[in-house]
Write an enzyme that holds these catalytic residues in place. Structure first.
Site, short mmCIF file in Angstrom:
data_model
loop_
_atom_site.label_atom_id
_atom_site.label_comp_id
_atom_site.label_asym_id
_atom_site.label_seq_id
_atom_site.Cartn_x
_atom_site.Cartn_y
_atom_site.Cartn_z
CB CYS A 16 2.83 9.99 17.91
SG CYS A 16 4.38 10.85 17.62
NE ARG A 54 -3.40 9.83 14.69
CZ ARG A 54 -3.26 11.13 14.96
NH1 ARG A 54 -2.08 11.62 15.24
NH2 ARG A 54 -4.30 11.91 14.96
CD1 TRP A 87 6.56 10.07 10.90
CD2 TRP A 87 6.25 12.11 11.71
NE1 TRP A 87 7.02 10.95 9.97
CE2 TRP A 87 6.84 12.22 10.45
CE3 TRP A 87 5.97 13.27 12.42
CZ2 TRP A 87 7.15 13.43 9.87
CZ3 TRP A 87 6.28 14.49 11.85
CH2 TRP A 87 6.86 14.56 10.58
CG ASN A 147 0.27 13.10 18.63
OD1 ASN A 147 1.23 13.40 17.92
ND2 ASN A 147 -0.98 13.13 18.20
N GLY A 148 2.74 15.20 19.69
CA GLY A 148 2.81 16.65 19.51
C GLY A 148 4.22 17.17 19.70
CD GLU A 199 -2.23 23.08 -5.22
OE1 GLU A 199 -2.35 23.18 -6.45
OE2 GLU A 199 -2.63 22.08 -4.58
CE LYS A 219 -5.24 20.73 -3.68
NZ LYS A 219 -5.12 20.77 -5.14
CD GLU A 260 -8.86 20.04 -6.98
OE1 GLU A 260 -7.76 20.17 -6.46
OE2 GLU A 260 -9.09 19.18 -7.86
CG HIS A 319 -0.45 45.45 -14.40
ND1 HIS A 319 -0.02 46.60 -15.00
CD2 HIS A 319 0.51 45.10 -13.51
CE1 HIS A 319 1.17 46.93 -14.51
NE2 HIS A 319 1.50 46.03 -13.60
CE LYS A 333 -5.12 11.36 -6.41
NZ LYS A 333 -4.86 12.73 -5.91
O1 M6R Z 1 -1.46 12.77 -11.52
P1 M6R Z 1 -1.00 14.12 -11.95
O2 M6R Z 1 -0.14 14.79 -10.94
O3 M6R Z 1 -0.40 14.13 -13.30
O4 M6R Z 1 -2.34 14.98 -12.05
C1 M6R Z 1 -2.32 16.29 -12.51
C2 M6R Z 1 -3.61 16.98 -12.24
O5 M6R Z 1 -4.68 16.31 -12.87
C3 M6R Z 1 -3.90 17.08 -10.74
O6 M6R Z 1 -2.87 17.67 -10.05
C4 M6R Z 1 -5.19 17.88 -10.50
O7 M6R Z 1 -4.99 19.22 -10.85
C5 M6R Z 1 -5.64 17.75 -9.06
N1 M6R Z 1 -7.01 17.37 -9.00
C6 M6R Z 1 -5.48 19.00 -8.27
O8 M6R Z 1 -5.86 18.84 -6.96
#
Ligand code: M6R
Length: 628
Positions: free
Chosen positions: A2, A27, A74, A98-99, A501, A505, A508, A524, A623
């Site tokens: 919030c 928010r 929210w 908030n919280g 995932e 993260k 990247e 293995h 992106k």
């Molecule tokens: O727009 P999309 O979900 O198709 O994109 C897929 C990947 O390019 C995207 O998830 C990419 O791996 C991100 N940079 C990960 O954080």
């Protein structure tokens, strides 16, 4: 999530609070309200929905006082209606919060016994009751707050005013942010910097367990025992870009914090609240999929979707990167509930590997942008085979959204950071609903299971908020992590894609070598990598695979690996085995991924930030990957 603004000064509090709340509306915008001194009383005005609704109610009003507090909500406890909107008032005391007050049920029961009457379903209102009751024994507002703080368990930031001392605001916090801006004979206190900077750039940041006693021309800071705390104001610099980032240094961080709302928004159109059941809306098989949801014949639409799903004998989930990992979670969910065989593929492989698509197959393509070249090409190939296709996109009317036969929206809001965060959790939430829908269509979902599942999903955003409130622990862990040469992220079952995932993260954002592995695969090969320069990030929630995952953790530990474990609740055994134990709220296996991914995102964020990387635009990436 919030937003809070308070004002003491010569300007019109109504205008300052409204403008401040406007910058915080991201928010939450379930409801909004403000309480402004008018004569001897704080006059409270609240409205359901967006801030504009509140403004329409008070635009023409004038208030005689120079003190006020406001809030944009929210919802966590209590539906988003006017009664649950802040500020909450009990006789002479008014607060905004908030919280989450975790022990609110206990406190509420206790207050009810002594005759307190409640006018909302929120956890926040009871803070006003507690302060008011305390003041009945002759204490002033500040003293009453000191008595109440030790009674509150949870994460909160709160502003309180009282008609007994209308020239002051008491602010206190544990968790969510709170700042006091000191201007020329005026004070602005808010949850976010952007509500303050139009008036002053001299700001005090409240730390956890600190209290600010604010008057128009002075502010005093204390700890929760009332001992004065010396604070030095900071001069903040501010520009338009920062305003758009909502006060966060990076869009990615803002988007991480928006995740509870992203999940709520993803599931909201598809849940029948009354019956606690799933009812996907506007998937669009057999009707115009862009039909306005408000005009949709919901029952007819849902029947068409169920009928289409009942034909499905095999599912292919195809995506790239983070969307692919979300698809892997989808596989675990759908197979476990429905028994329908599911295959998950990265689009760049799927499109060239001449996959066999049997009759009655459904292809689900996942793409935040809706424009990823490989995913789009894979979709086009499958369409030629005549199979039914369904997209899950965040960008409406993107190529993938337009070309698939049916669609679901992530509804996460614009995602700017290159590293995908909120789109991921929205997709996980949608896969939960899809799994339930297939279960219904196939007649293999019991009503009680469905109701429990829906209840758990509805509760997930509040649990995610709790995880976010403990960011400082993830930051501490991030500080140690940046010294390591490599990282193994591991998990089993539905937690395995989350490990993948988490590793993505870190790669990247921090440009560090990280691998995601199924924990059972460690012996293995990857075990050979482990020494005291290797960090092992283990997903170890209390689920049916807990003991097995724990053994894997012991194996890694025995080889000298630095262990960061992510578990649920109080887990001394896991804690004793780990350099850092990051505890998540206890939840069922299908909700765990929504919670687990948050510390992983924040770990990667903090490591990258400490290394001085551009978190929003990591090197070499984009992106939307519209080329092969
Ligand atoms: O727009 P999309 O979900 O198709 O994109 C897929 C990947 O390019 C995207 O998830 C990419 O791996 C991100 N940079 C990960 O954080």
């Amino acid at each position: 999530m919030c937003g809070i603004v308070g004002y003491l000064g010569e300007k019109d509090p109504k205008e300052v609070i409204y403008k401040g709340l406007k910058t915080l509306e991201y928010r939450g915008y379930d409801s909004a309200g403000m309480a402004i001194l008018d004569g001897e009383h704080f006059r409270r005005v609240r409205a359901q929905g967006k801030l504009n609704n509140l403004w329409a109610k008070i635009e023409k009003d004038s208030f005689s006082g120079s003190v006020g507090i406001g809030h944009t909500r929210w919802a966590t406890h209590g539906i988003p209606n006017e009664a649950n909107a802040h500020p909450h008032a009990v006789e002479t005391v008014t607060i905004v919060h908030n919280g989450i007050i975790e022990n609110y049920q206990e406190l509420k029961a206790e207050l009810a016994k002594t005759g307190s009457k409640f006018s909302s379903d929120t956890d926040s209102e009871l803070v006003a009751h507690l302060i008011y009751n305390q003041m009945q024994s002759g204490q002033g507002l500040l003293e009453a707050v000191f008595e109440v703080i030790p009674r509150l368990i949870g994460a909160y930031s709160i502003l309180a005013v009282s008609e007994d001392s209308p020239d002051e605001v008491v602010a206190f916090k544990n968790g969510p942010p709170l700042l006091v801006g000191m201007g020329e004979n005026e004070m602005v206190v808010a949850s976010d910097i952007q509500a303050i900077v139009p008036y002053t750039q001299t700001v005090f940041y409240l730390e956890d367990n600190e209290v600010a006693h604010i008057k128009q021309d002075s502010v005093k800071f204390m700890d929760t025992a009332g001992v004065a705390v010396k604070k030095v104001p900071e001069e903040v610099e501010w520009n338009q870009e920062q305003v758009e980032k909502g006060g966060y240094p990076y869009f990615m961080l803002k988007e991480i914090y928006e995740q509870p709302r992203a999940v709520a928004q993803a599931i909201e159109p598809h849940i029948d609240l009354k019956n606690k059941s799933v009812r996907l809306a506007g998937v669009g098989f057999g009707i115009d999929k862009y039909e306005d949801l408000s005009k949709l014949d919901r029952d007819a639409d849902w029947q068409k979707t169920l009928s289409a799903f009942s034909q499905v004998e095999r599912i292919f989930i195809v995506a790239c990167g983070t969307s692919y990992y979300a698809g892997m979670v989808g596989e675990y969910l759908i197979e476990r509930i429905t028994g329908i065989p599911v295959e998950v593929d990265v689009a760049s492989e799927f499109r060239y590997r001449h996959p066999v698509i049997p009759k009655n197959s459904l292809m689900i393509v996942v793409s935040q942008s809706g424009e990823t070249a490989d995913t789009l090409a894979a979709l086009r190939n499958v369409k030629k085979s005549g199979a039914m296709t369904l997209s899950i996109c965040n960008v409406s009317r993107s190529s993938i959204d337009r070309e698939a036969d049916g669609h679901l929206y992530m509804n996460a809001g614009v995602e700017v950071g290159v590293a995908s965060t909120k789109a991921f959790v929205s997709t996980l939430a949608l896969f939960n609903l899809l799994a339930l829908s297939f279960g219904k269509a196939k007649g293999c979902l019991e009503t009680a299971t469905e109701q429990q599942w829906i209840e758990d999903l509805l509760g997930a955003p509040a649990q995610m908020e709790k995880v976010l409130a403990y960011d400082k622990y993830f930051d501490e862990a991030g500080n140690d992590l940046k010294e390591y040469k490599g990282f193994l992220y591991m998990g089993r079952g539905v937690n395995y894609p989350i490990a993948l995932e988490g590793a993505l993260k870190l790669k990247e954002l921090a440009y560090m070598h990280a691998e995601g592995y199924a924990a059972g695969e460690m012996k293995h090969g990857p075990l050979a990598l482990i020494d005291n320069k290797m960090a092992v990030v283990m997903m170890c929630p209390q689920d049916e695979l807990y003991e097995k995952t724990f053994s894997n953790l012991e194996e890694a530990r025995a080889r000298g690996g630095m262990v960061i474990s992510i578990g649920s609740g109080v887990d001394e055994k896991l804690k004793n085995m780990s350099e850092h134990y990051l505890s998540l709220p206890e939840s069922r296996w299908y909700v765990n991924p929504l919670l687990e991914v948050i510390p992983l995102q924040l770990l990667a964020y903090h490591v990258a930030h400490r290394l001085g990387h551009d978190v929003d635009q990591p090197r070499n990436l984009a992106k939307s990957v519209t080329v092969e």
